[in-house]
Design an enzyme around this catalytic site. Structure first.
Site, short mmCIF file in Angstrom:
data_model
loop_
_atom_site.label_atom_id
_atom_site.label_comp_id
_atom_site.label_asym_id
_atom_site.label_seq_id
_atom_site.Cartn_x
_atom_site.Cartn_y
_atom_site.Cartn_z
N HIS A 1 0.84 -1.21 0.00
CA HIS A 1 0.00 0.00 0.00
C HIS A 1 0.87 1.26 0.00
CE1 HIS A 1 -3.51 2.29 2.15
NE2 HIS A 1 -3.29 2.72 0.93
N GLU B 1 -4.49 7.22 6.92
CA GLU B 1 -5.54 6.60 6.10
C GLU B 1 -6.04 5.32 6.76
OE1 GLU B 1 -6.14 4.25 1.86
OE2 GLU B 1 -4.28 5.35 2.21
N GLU C 1 2.52 1.62 -3.30
CA GLU C 1 1.58 2.17 -4.30
C GLU C 1 1.55 3.69 -4.24
OE1 GLU C 1 -2.46 3.86 -4.04
OE2 GLU C 1 -2.59 1.83 -3.18
N HIS C 2 1.56 4.24 -3.01
CA HIS C 2 1.60 5.70 -2.87
C HIS C 2 2.95 6.25 -3.32
CE1 HIS C 2 -1.94 6.92 -0.22
NE2 HIS C 2 -2.13 5.63 -0.43
#
Length: 1045
Positions: A137, A238, A140-141
């Site tokens: 994750h 998040e 991905e950012h």
């Protein structure tokens, strides 16, 4: 972003998204594509299955058409380093499928050639984490934060305003990471393709980007070495926000405990308490291993020239690599258990949910087939529909109708998104003592199904619904195909065969005809004798949030204790460096951008005709609908008194679930689904677009059917509208309880929308009413109302409400159909109108006046660790000449100010500004660790604009205009053409003038609008917070706050 596991995504769900619309979490984008109308979100469909949440943006441009050829590529031949290994036609979708494999790197590329100008491109990787640090994750950012060719901080967000993409995103699933976009402009397509390819294959992966996007230790005052240390990070916050929803906690634990032995035993998005264990080296190593082209899959769809894509991908990237064995990323099947397991977990108490003693959940989940067995997954989807969907389903009868819970929970349904698919049936809002009852009823239901089977008419209604979805068209067809094919493709399944839904239906019918007990045998195989069964229970813990804070504080202390003098200096210096980088001025000229000539021409719109048929205003639009006719009805609520208005959302939720005079609720549901896509109702609220001084409120009904079933569609609509029945008080009581339970769920996942709606309610009486009908306030209203009124009293009021609404002289209609079928449809429509009652006393067009309110602030205290902040003020209505300029300014403020400050510097997951057609200009933040700091940023907008006056350049203005065009020119499904005129009165001419006015906005006009609306404090404004308790709120803001807990 984190793409969470969805509970019911199978072949037929794929059709629903392919032919329907993708569900996207749009931070800052209005409810409908053009951002016209109020920010109301529709009532949740209690029978619909949960969908994935994606991230970022939704958007379009002028189509570039290439005439489709029968065979553009041939099997066995090479094209720019790619060998074509498979060519097949998929006639039900009008697709020619081509599968390629790169000769050098082994990368698979799947091209779906279709006469669709909304083209899609995506790069997917199979990513299998073995811890819960959120590695895939955060990667991905991070890859989107700059690459070799585009060394700009966060080119992804920069490109949002240099493009007219209809979709741009990146998402992390439990075992894959994908980078998709779509656009109707070929120049834009090539630009974004370059950005995405370089991002994934040659990212810079700078350490500072890791600190910003992942996690970091930092001084609370970065310029003061003596200030306390804090944990920050975009993904860190998040995931704190993601797990503030109890439904997410339950679903994640269900996956981890049902498939514990491999990658699914971990949290791919990241557990907030595990994320700070991740190192930058872990990130770089993971990229090197999992982002190799041999582990990649490339998807492209539409009508743009594939040869240009093949040439570019080969020359720039694939030719530089040699193939490697990618078996390291393959996921084995979960070893099957020899006996069922039980797990109990805790959750936070939701102060807006059910009473503490009822805020429990249970789910019974079973492992099903391998995802690559597409025929079996289709059968299991049908079986799931028969078991859980609607009043004729087995579990609905046994678990929902007894009314001892708040209905199905979010995990309910069949999930084919991972290697081993699974089914779950779960309940929310029940007492702990009912856990055993659920398990007993579950076992009893399965035995009964094995004994009695399913009614054939029920099976046929499910199959009809799938067949209808095959016909239903969507502007995001290609994106829906990608989302639903990815889980299968990720495990080397036959994605082309999975598109042949008609074949699966035929095979299913053949097997059922050959063996009448075919489905009963499947129930025995997957349910009765399946020992891989997990019963997961969850209960609220008063100390859950305190325990999390304690664990977070302990983690922080551990990190601080591990610092030596050198590392302390590094933390301080990194904070300064990151702050400087975030405030820097990168050279954006290296990023590609469209120019005015690419977007000046407005997309062609089908003509709309307005007639009076049987005295009813009727809007007609002739479009190619693929043999489907669409019916929309609007009933003006001017005759309703205030008490009745407050019950409209509940009325919309229950009216189609109670049956009619001629059919009980089971019979009617079966009939509706065997002939239509369902009949849905929702509250509609529209402010006057000319002056924002009045509003209309009503009920909006939609349905559609195959042309061959159009007559029955109207007959069923007549039956429901004229003969609805509310006599069964026990059933009504159950539906009301489930309604209240459902509206209490999911607030945190859409917290920014709720915050903006409640904030608007502090500015006008209309927005206040809206918030009481569809906002946070509605939850408490319904709870109180049900306590104070007996079911019989509510029934009587709902009945009166329906009788006032469903009359011909307060009705408007919209018909979308093909020109060829229109004469037949008109005949059925006229008969429908003849059967509708008239009420001469009804007021047809009465509007309610809008008044402005005095400034105020309110804080909804929620038991969550993040905030959702909003500030709003009244500006101008939709038709005012300043409205399009303010819309451009909102995009500019979002991109140049709020995202860098609120997101990058302060750690919120999202932030932005918008203006609605109601004239209300709003600021918002999403999953925000701060509250007062963000409100201060909102208040500081004018000062920032003055200090950065030189940044209001022609290029910045044009980029903001592109951001608006993404919404204005968004593709529209055939069934929704003309919707803005029907619901809000925005004609095509008005829309064209608005678009032209927006494009003609000059820098000077933008600056004038800044002075006019931002220099002085507005006369009518409000601020709203959804988030944890803040005792210093009034002292910090120097304002009086109404606190609601």
């Amino acid at each position: 972003m984190l793409s969470r596991v969805s509970s019911t995504r199978s072949v037929a769900q794929m059709v629903k998204q392919v032919a329907g619309r993708c569900t996207v979490l749009n931070v800052g984008v209005g409810i409908n594509a053009r951002n016209i109308g109020s920010s109301l979100w529709s009532n949740k469909n209690k029978h619909a299955q949960p969908t994935s949440f994606l991230r970022r943006s939704k958007i379009m441009a002028v189509p570039h058409i290439i005439q489709q050829q029968e065979h553009k590529f041939n099997e066995g031949k090479q094209y720019h380093g790619f060998e074509c290994i498979r060519v097949e036609s998929v006639p039900e979708f009008g697709i020619m499928s081509y599968t390629f494999r790169h000769v050098g790197s082994g990368t698979e590329l799947w091209y779906l050639d279709r006469k669709d100008s909304n083209n899609v491109f995506s790069i997917n990787f199979r990513t299998t984490p073995f811890d819960s640090t959120g590695l895939p994750h955060i990667l991905e950012h991070s890859v989107l934060c700059g690459s070799q060719k585009y060394p700009v901080r966060d080119p992804f967000f920069k490109m949002l305003n240099r493009s007219v993409a209809t979709f741009m995103n990146a998402m992390t699933g439990p075992d894959y990471t994908m980078y998709p976009f779509s656009t109707m402009n070929e120049t834009d397509f090539r630009n974004l393709q370059k950005i995405y390819l370089d991002a994934v294959f040659r990212p810079n992966l700078e350490y500072l980007d890791f600190l910003q996007e992942g996690w970091r230790l930092e001084h609370s005052n970065i310029n003061d070495k003596s200030s306390e240390y804090v944990l920050k990070g975009v993904v860190y916050n998040e995931m704190k926000g993601a797990f503030s929803e109890n439904g997410s906690v339950f679903s994640q634990n269900l996956l981890n405990n049902l498939l514990p032995d491999h990658t699914y035993g971990f949290v791919s998005g990241g557990n907030p308490l595990e994320i700070p264990k991740l190192t930058h080296k872990n990130l770089v190593d993971f990229h090197s291993k999992y982002y190799h082209p041999s582990n990649a899959r490339i998807y492209t769809y539409g009508n743009f020239d594939l040869r240009r894509t093949l040439d570019y991908v080969n020359n720039e990237y694939m030719s530089k690599y040699n193939a490697i064995d990618n078996s390291y990323s393959r996921i084995p099947n979960q070893p099957r258990w020899d006996k069922p397991r039980n797990v109990h977990i805790s959750s936070r108490f939701d102060n807006m949910g059910a009473p503490f003693e009822k805020q429990n959940q249970i789910g019974i989940a079973l492992l099903m087939s391998d995802v690559t067995d597409t025929q079996e997954t289709f059968v299991l989807h049908v079986l799931s529909e028969l078991l859980v969907r609607g009043p004729n389903s087995s579990f609905y009868r046994s678990l929902i109708e007894p009314n001892f819970s708040g209905g199905y929970n979010q995990a309910t349904g069949y999930d084919p998104q991972i290697k081993d698919t699974f089914f779950c049936v779960g309940l929310q809002d029940l007492r702990v003592e009912d856990f055993a009852r659920v398990q007993e009823l579950y076992d009893k239901t399965i035995k009964q199904v094995m004994s009695e089977g399913f009614e054939l008419s029920h099976v046929e209604s499910v199959l009809h619904n799938i067949e209808l979805l095959l016909k239903h068209q969507s502007p995001q067809f290609g994106m829906g195909l990608l989302f639903n094919s990815t889980p299968l493709w990720n495990h080397d399944g036959d994605v082309v065969s999975s598109l042949r839904v008609s074949n699966m239906i035929a095979n299913f019918r053949h097997n059922l005809a050959k063996d009448p007990k075919y489905l009963q045998h499947k129930v025995e195989q997957y349910f009765a004798t399946n020992s891989h069964r997990l019963t997961l229970t969850m209960s609220p813990d008063d100390h859950y949030e305190d325990n999390f804070k304690t664990a977070e504080l302990d983690l922080l202390k551990q990190k601080i204790m591990a610092l030596d003098d050198k590392k302390r200096v590094e933390v301080y210096e990194n904070g300064i460096k990151l702050d400087q980088a975030q405030k820097g001025h990168p050279n954006l000229e290296i990023l590609p951008c469209l120019d005015l000539s690419d977007v000046q021409k407005m997309p062609k719109m089908p003509s709309i005709e307005v007639l009076r048929i049987c005295s009813v205003p009727t809007q007609v639009c002739h479009v190619h609908t693929n043999d489907i006719s669409y019916l929309k009805l609007h009933f003006n609520g001017a005759n309703l008194n205030h008490d009745e208005v407050m019950l409209v959302p509940l009325f919309c939720d229950v009216i189609n679930d109670m049956g009619t005079n001629n059919y009980n609720f089971r019979e009617f549901d079966k009939l509706v689904l065997s002939k239509t896509a369902g009949i849905d109702f929702k509250l509609h609220f529209a402010e006057n677009i000319y002056d924002s001084k009045s509003y209309l409120l009503g009920v909006y009904m939609t349905t559609h059917a195959l042309d061959k079933n159009a007559a029955e569609m109207f007959e069923l609509s007549t039956e429901l509208l004229t003969k609805f029945k509310l006599e069964d008080t026990d059933r009504l009581s159950m539906l009301i309880d489930n309604y209240i339970s459902n509206i209490s769920v999911g607030i945190a996942s859409s917290g920014h929308l709720y915050a903006m709606q409640s904030c608007a309610g502090l500015i006008t009486n209309a927005a206040k009413l809206k918030s009481h009908l569809a906002g946070v306030e509605h939850i408490e209203f319904m709870k109180t109302y049900v306590k104070q009124n007996k079911t019989e009293e509510i029934r009587a009021k709902l009945k009166t409400l329906g009788q006032k609404l469903f009359v011909k002289n307060v009705m408007r209609c919209a018909l979308n159909t093909s020109e060829e079928f229109y004469p037949s449809l008109t005949k059925y429509y006229e008969q429908f109108l003849e059967n509708m009652p008239n009420d001469p006393q009804s007021k047809k067009n009465a509007e309610h006046s809008i008044s402005l309110l005095e400034p105020s602030q309110q804080h909804f205290v929620m038991n969550i660790p993040v905030n959702y902040c909003a500030k709003a003020f009244f500006a101008v209505p939709y038709t005012h000449r300043d409205h399009p300029t303010l819309r451009v300014l909102a995009k500019l403020i979002s991109a140049k100010y709020l995202l860098p400050v609120v997101r990058e510097q302060n750690g919120a997951y999202g932030a932005g500004a918008r203006i609605g057609s109601d004239g209300i200009f709003s600021f918002f933040s999403y999953r925000d660790p701060n509250s007062t700091k963000t409100l201060e940023a909102f208040n500081n907008t004018y000062n920032w604009l003055q200090e950065h006056n030189t940044e209001l350049t022609e290029q910045a203005l044009f980029e903001a205009k592109l951001g608006v065009l993404q919404q204005l020119d968004a593709p529209i499904a055939p069934g929704n053409v003309g919707i803005d005129f029907f619901l809000y009165g925005v004609s095509q001419e008005m829309f064209a003038n608005y678009r032209a006015r927006m494009l003609s906005t000059s820098v000077d006009e933008l600056k004038q609008v800044v002075e006019r609306y931002f220099k002085n404090e507005p006369a009518h404004f409000g601020s709203c917070l959804l988030g944890p308790e803040n005792k210093d709120l009034e002292a910090t803001t120097n304002l009086k706050w109404k606190v609601i807990s």
